[in-house]
Design a protein around this motif. Structure first.
Motif, PDB file in Angstrom:
ATOM      1  N   ASP A  67     102.724 105.406  62.656  1.00  0.00           N
ATOM      2  CA  ASP A  67     102.500 104.062  62.125  1.00  0.00           C
ATOM      3  C   ASP A  67     103.780 103.227  62.054  1.00  0.00           C
ATOM      4  O   ASP A  67     103.817 102.143  62.589  1.00  0.00           O
ATOM      5  CB  ASP A  67     101.854 104.140  60.738  1.00  0.00           C
ATOM      6  N   GLY A  93     105.654 106.959  58.783  1.00  0.00           N
ATOM      7  CA  GLY A  93     104.259 107.072  58.385  1.00  0.00           C
ATOM      8  C   GLY A  93     103.341 107.465  59.516  1.00  0.00           C
ATOM      9  O   GLY A  93     103.570 107.128  60.670  1.00  0.00           O
ATOM     10  N   ARG A 151      99.159 107.418  60.407  1.00  0.00           N
ATOM     11  CA  ARG A 151      97.816 106.970  60.070  1.00  0.00           C
ATOM     12  C   ARG A 151      96.871 108.144  60.245  1.00  0.00           C
ATOM     13  O   ARG A 151      96.975 108.889  61.216  1.00  0.00           O
ATOM     14  CB  ARG A 151      97.434 105.835  61.012  1.00  0.00           C
ATOM     15  N   ARG A 194      92.551 109.418  59.712  1.00  0.00           N
ATOM     16  CA  ARG A 194      91.178 108.908  59.545  1.00  0.00           C
ATOM     17  C   ARG A 194      90.657 109.142  58.139  1.00  0.00           C
ATOM     18  O   ARG A 194      89.952 108.309  57.586  1.00  0.00           O
ATOM     19  CB  ARG A 194      90.244 109.589  60.541  1.00  0.00           C
ATOM     20  N   LEU A 252      92.151 110.504  54.539  1.00  0.00           N
ATOM     21  CA  LEU A 252      93.319 110.947  53.777  1.00  0.00           C
ATOM     22  C   LEU A 252      92.999 112.140  52.883  1.00  0.00           C
ATOM     23  O   LEU A 252      93.809 113.058  52.771  1.00  0.00           O
ATOM     24  CB  LEU A 252      93.876 109.786  52.951  1.00  0.00           C
ATOM     25  N   LEU A 304      93.212 100.272  51.773  1.00  0.00           N
ATOM     26  CA  LEU A 304      94.385 101.054  52.147  1.00  0.00           C
ATOM     27  C   LEU A 304      94.672 102.122  51.105  1.00  0.00           C
ATOM     28  O   LEU A 304      94.878 101.829  49.934  1.00  0.00           O
ATOM     29  CB  LEU A 304      95.621 100.160  52.296  1.00  0.00           C
ATOM     30  N   VAL A 343      97.162 105.590  50.457  1.00  0.00           N
ATOM     31  CA  VAL A 343      98.405 106.200  50.923  1.00  0.00           C
ATOM     32  C   VAL A 343      98.753 107.417  50.084  1.00  0.00           C
ATOM     33  O   VAL A 343      98.265 107.586  48.969  1.00  0.00           O
ATOM     34  CB  VAL A 343      99.603 105.211  50.899  1.00  0.00           C
ATOM     35  N   LEU A 350      98.681 107.283  55.750  1.00  0.00           N
ATOM     36  CA  LEU A 350      97.939 106.061  55.470  1.00  0.00           C
ATOM     37  C   LEU A 350      96.528 106.161  56.008  1.00  0.00           C
ATOM     38  O   LEU A 350      96.333 106.622  57.126  1.00  0.00           O
ATOM     39  CB  LEU A 350      98.609 104.854  56.147  1.00  0.00           C
ATOM     40  N   GLN A 351      95.578 105.718  55.216  1.00  0.00           N
ATOM     41  CA  GLN A 351      94.193 105.601  55.678  1.00  0.00           C
ATOM     42  C   GLN A 351      93.761 104.158  55.483  1.00  0.00           C
ATOM     43  O   GLN A 351      93.732 103.650  54.360  1.00  0.00           O
ATOM     44  CB  GLN A 351      93.261 106.509  54.888  1.00  0.00           C
ATOM     45  N   TYR A 352      93.472 103.497  56.597  1.00  0.00           N
ATOM     46  CA  TYR A 352      92.962 102.125  56.553  1.00  0.00           C
ATOM     47  C   TYR A 352      91.450 102.188  56.721  1.00  0.00           C
ATOM     48  O   TYR A 352      90.960 102.831  57.629  1.00  0.00           O
ATOM     49  CB  TYR A 352      93.541 101.287  57.706  1.00  0.00           C
ATOM     50  N   GLU A 411      88.084 100.931  58.045  1.00  0.00           N
ATOM     51  CA  GLU A 411      87.751 100.172  59.271  1.00  0.00           C
ATOM     52  C   GLU A 411      87.021  98.905  58.934  1.00  0.00           C
ATOM     53  O   GLU A 411      86.285  98.789  58.052  1.00  0.00           O
ATOM     54  CB  GLU A 411      86.888 101.047  60.191  1.00  0.00           C
TER      55      GLU A 411
END
Length: 131
Positions: free
Chosen positions: A10, A80, A82, A84, A86, A111, A113, A127-129, A131
Motif C-alpha cells: 500500500d 503497509g 492492504r 481483504r 483484517l 477503513l 487498520v 489496512l482493510q478498505y 469496497e
C-alpha cells in the motif's frame, strides 16, 4: 503469499527532519510525482508517487525532536499492506506468533487498520478498505 489471505503493498510512511528537502530529493533524484501537500497532525506533509507506490512524507511538528528508533523517529515509520479481511489476517498472523502493536480498529468508516512489529522494530500496517 501467506495462506489464507492476500497482501497488496500500500505505502511507505517517512518522518522527515526537513520535509521540503526530502520532497525535492525524491522528485529530483527519482522523478517522484508530487500528488498533494497537506497538514498531518499539525505538521506539513505530502504524498508522492514513485514506482507505482505512494510515499507519505511527514515533516517535523513544532517542538518535535529527532528520537531513537521507536514509535516516532526520523526515517522509515512503517510500510503497509492492504488485506481483504483484517480480522482473518490478524488471526492468522497471531497464530504464527506475530506481535501486534495496535490491534485492529476502525479509523474511519470504511477503513480498518492494525500495526504489527517485525524484526528490528519494523512497523507494518495492515489496512482493510471496504469496497
Amino acid at each position: 503469499m501467506v495462506s489464507g489471505f492476500d497482501l497488496i503493498f500500500d505505502h511507505v510512511h517517512l518522518y522527515c527532519s526537513d520535509l521540503d528537502a526530502t520532497e525535492k530529493w525524491f522528485t529530483a533524484c527519482f522523478d517522484a510525482e508530487l500528488l498533494r501537500r497537506r497538514t498531518n497532525k499539525g505538521a506539513p506533509a505530502c504524498d508522492l508517487r514513485l514506482g507505482g507506490m505512494i510515499i507519505f512524507l511527514r515533516g517535523q511538528q513544532k517542538d518535535e525532536t529527532i528520537a531513537k528508533p521507536g514509535p516516532k523517529h526520523f526515517g522509515t515509520d512503517h510500510f503497509g499492506f492492504r488485506v481483504r479481511d483484517l480480522a482473518s489476517a490478524a488471526s492468522e498472523l497471531k497464530r504464527r506468533g506475530v506481535e501486534f502493536d495496535v490491534e485492529p480498529y476502525e479509523t474511519r468508516p470504511g477503513l480498518r487498520v492494525a500495526f504489527v512489529r517485525g524484526p528490528d522494530d519494523i512497523r507494518i500496517e495492515l489496512l482493510q478498505y471496504d469496497e
